[in-house]
Each structure stands twice: as C-alpha cells, then as structure tokens.
Scaffold this active site. Sequence first.
Site, PDB file in Angstrom:
ATOM      1  N   LYS A 108      -0.593  -4.153  -3.423  1.00 13.10           N
ATOM      2  CA  LYS A 108      -1.905  -3.639  -3.032  1.00 13.10           C
ATOM      3  C   LYS A 108      -2.089  -2.252  -3.656  1.00 13.10           C
ATOM      4  CE  LYS A 108      -4.857  -2.427   0.912  1.00 13.10           C
ATOM      5  NZ  LYS A 108      -5.002  -0.978   0.671  1.00 13.10           N
ATOM      6  N   SER A 134       0.809  -1.216   0.000  1.00 10.17           N
ATOM      7  CA  SER A 134       0.000   0.000   0.000  1.00 10.17           C
ATOM      8  C   SER A 134       0.844   1.269   0.000  1.00 10.17           C
ATOM      9  CB  SER A 134      -0.953  -0.058   1.198  1.00 10.17           C
ATOM     10  OG  SER A 134      -1.924   0.949   1.121  1.00 10.17           O
ATOM     11  N   ASP A 154       9.559   5.525 -10.292  1.00  9.43           N
ATOM     12  CA  ASP A 154       9.060   6.132 -11.533  1.00  9.43           C
ATOM     13  C   ASP A 154       9.729   7.466 -11.835  1.00  9.43           C
ATOM     14  OD1 ASP A 154       7.388   4.025 -11.903  1.00  9.43           O
ATOM     15  OD2 ASP A 154       5.515   5.118 -11.620  1.00  9.43           O
TER      16      ASP A 154
END
Length: 542
Positions: free
Chosen positions: A314, A289, A300
């Site tokens: 998740k 999460s 990223d």
Amino acid sequence: MKTLLQKRIFIPVLALTFLAVGSSFKSDFFEIAKQIEIFTTLFKELNMNYVDETNPGELMDTAIKGMLGELDPYTKFLNEQDVEAYRINNAGQYSGIGATVRSYKDKLLIVEPYKDYPADKAGLKAGDEIIKIGDITIADFEDNGGELLKGANDTKVTVTYKRQGETKTATITRAGVEVDAVPFYKMIDDKTGYIVLSKFNAKASNQTKSALLDLKGKGAEKIVLDLRGNPGGLLSEAINVTNLFVDKGELIVTTKSKVKKFNRQYKTKNKPVDTEIPLVVLVNGSSASASEIVSGSLQDLDRAVVMGARSFGKGLVQRPLKLTYGTQLKVTISRYYTPSGRCIQSLDYWNRDEDNKAVRNTTFNEFKTRNGRTVKDGGGVLPDVEIAAVKANPLTKALVANHVIFDFATFYYYNNKIENLADFSFSDRDFQNFKNFVSKSDFSFETKTEKVLKEAMTNEEDVIFNTAIKSDFKTLLADIEKGKIAALETHKKEIQSKLEDEIVKRYFYRDGLYEYYLNNDDAILAATELLDNTSAYKAILK
C-alpha cells in the site's frame, strides 16, 4: 412536504458544491459545476416524483458510495460515527467492553476478549455469538451491532449469547480501553530483544522507544522489530519510529501528488536512540502502509535486514478532509516513495480487468539502497531473507477469510484442557482432526481451474459438448474438490502456524501468543540465528 424535501436535498448538494469550489479552480471547473447541476436536478426530480416514498439520506449515501467505489478502497465517506471510530483508532484509547467483535450477515461474534478488560471479566470467550444486546435482537438490527456495545465508562450493558449450543447472559460494565501500539516486548535471549509493534497510532513511537530503552537496559545488543500483521496508521509515527534507529535529518518518505501542496519530503527530526544496534525487521502480507514505510526505509538505508514475506503493497497516502455536519472525506491525496525512490503500491486501481478488479503490478523497476543493493518497487517490500512459513497462499487465506481456522480453534478449546503454555503442542493427530473438520464444514474455495471449467460448461458450450465430455468435466471438478483436502497437507506448515496462533490466544491471550512465538515462531528463530552470525548479517547489508 415539498419545501422540507427541497431543503434536505439542497444541504448535501450545497456541501458538494463547496467541496468542489474549495478543492481547486482548475481548468475542469466548468465540467465539475455542470455535473453537480445535473446531479442536483436528478436528485430533486427523483425524490419529488418517484412512485413510492424515498429516503433522501439513504439515496445520497448510496450515490456517494457508488461514486467513491470507482476509485480506490481507501477513499471513503465518513459519517459522524465513522469519524469518531477513526479518531479512536488513531488515539489508542476508547470506552467499551474491551473485545474485538466481528459483525457479518445477521451475526455478532466475539473474536478476541482482551485480558482483564470488561468482556473478559464478564466471562465472554472467543467464539461466543451475541444474539441480543439489551432488548435488541442482533438478527433484526440492520446496522453494525458492535456499535451497541460502546458507551461511557461505568455504564452497563446486558448481552445474551450462545456458546456451544447453550444460551447464556452476562452484564458487562464498560470501561476505558487502552490500545497499545506495542502490546509486548521481551528479551529473546541474553543479548537479543524482541519488540512487537502492532499499529501506528499516536502511541507508536513513544512506546517503541520505551521498549527499546528498557531492553537495552536489560542487556540487549540486538533487536528484532516485529511488524507482521501491522496494517499501518499515522505517517508521522512511522517516521518517528524509523528515527529511533537513524540519524536526524534522514529522508524517510517523499509524497507526490497532482496537488502541489501535497508534494512533500519527510525527514527525521529527533535525536536517535541507537544507530548502530543490529536490527531485523519482520514483515508479512498483512504489513501495510506505515509498516512498509518503516521496513522499506530501513531497508533502503541499509539500517536493517528485512525478513519474512512480501508486505501488502500500500503506497497510497490518505488525508481526512472535513465536510459539513461532522462528516469527512478520507481521500487518497498522493503516493509515497521510500528513500531509494520506489513506490511499493501493489494494485493499480485505475486500470481494472474485465471483472472490474484492480490489476496487480507485474513489472518492477530496480532501485539502489545506500550501499548499492538492488531493491524493486511495485509489489510491497520484498524481504532480504524470505521465510517460507510466513508466506501466504490462496488456500490459507481462504481458510482464514471463511473463519474455518477460527471455528476449529473454538472446537479445539472446548475439547482440550491446557493448563500451561509449555504443555501446548499441536500434533499430527490434531492436524488430521482439522482436515476432518474442514471436510465436514461448508468451506468453499474456488480455484482458478474450477472457474475456467465451470465457465466452459455454460451457455452456448452446452450445444457443442456431448454428454461424455460433460461427464468428464464433472469428474474433473469432483477430483479437484477432493484435491483441496490433499492440499491442506501440502500447505500444512503455513496452515498449522495460523491454527497455533488462534488456539494459543484462546488459552493464554495475546501475551501468551507472543511468549509462544519466542520459542516456536520460524521467523523469530531465523532472525535470532542471523543476528547471532555477525558476518552473515553484515554480508546481507553490503
């Protein structure tokens, strides 16, 4: 009696009706109203006409759990006690005995006493089985016995417990317990700082910032941020932690939902601490999460090298919605997407297999980081550098889930004296003792091969198979059982790592475990080595 029963039925049904009306006026509103009416009629007739006395509250609780059980495991009904536990978990403080406890079957076990908190001061140790709290016998208590340990500051609770076959008692004075998001940070060497971020409660970003600034003040020019085992928490804190390392205004998370108001973009809002300091983020299969938001977004944005093992996966966002009588519905409202556009949700709860289990994503789409590196969605955050010892395997998971590693650590603690952390070393002889311990335990681990073989030997196959073939099947199953002990040696590195973690905590608490990591943990050693090699670090991010 009938009037009282009707009132008790009417209240939860009314709550359901308002929930439906408040949620939307959709095209399927008539169908929702129809199903509520059917349920109301059924619930009333059942309670009024069933042969034995019914408990409307328990029936309703079962009905709600059954309904939500068809969705995902994160959509839950929270009663008043659950709501308070949820609040405490996010706040990072509560009043109690200061220990992690595990309730299973008819047992209540001390898993980890926190150093210098009430349970520790009263002499309780990991592995102690609590059999009575006050006058209440745990075996006869239907609910979670751990709730009986909670209470206001300075109140006392007497517990009776078993330790190594001996029954003892202790009186514990409850106190305030601080749940730190950053339980440990320290310099690994003269230029490398190490921060453990264990949960994303309300303290996460402030404590991470304080640790980062303190380490930089001590000379840290490189940082290792450890998110292994971090199950997540508050979305806002995940964004704020990421913001410590990236500029204000960076897109970190996008949430997408069928409800328009839940479609949002979350950007950093604060001035960062350091956007240039080399950073390694450690993750494993228990990083979930909010941990994946931090690690995924830093990956990223090419702001950090992610190392370890693939994270949990998740990619679902929950929000608590208030119901009546202090209850709540914690419901999945959207999926989240990292800056590159990927959703890292691993399990598909809406397309299940023949055993009604969620299907794991096996098809991954490719996305590009800011520098053009390829990353994939659908299965957690895949590290840029994988560390073999951090990876989980079914056997290790089963040993942990069945408490075999925990029980051996208890056995080890009462049979070995260790005064100093530097003196601890888990030898080959110790691992052989563990293998013997497993072989004598009732540890059960069914492989996929075993499952298929057992299914093949049942029902109509009995008619087809002759005695010789059946005997061969049984011999094969016996050989597989023997092979499980041999498999302990195959996965020795991963299993030994779990054993060392559990054993070190018994003697030196969690602080001692993190100290041990600095010189012995494969992932930290690899991260430090990479940060020492500037060209290798930069090459990964290009």
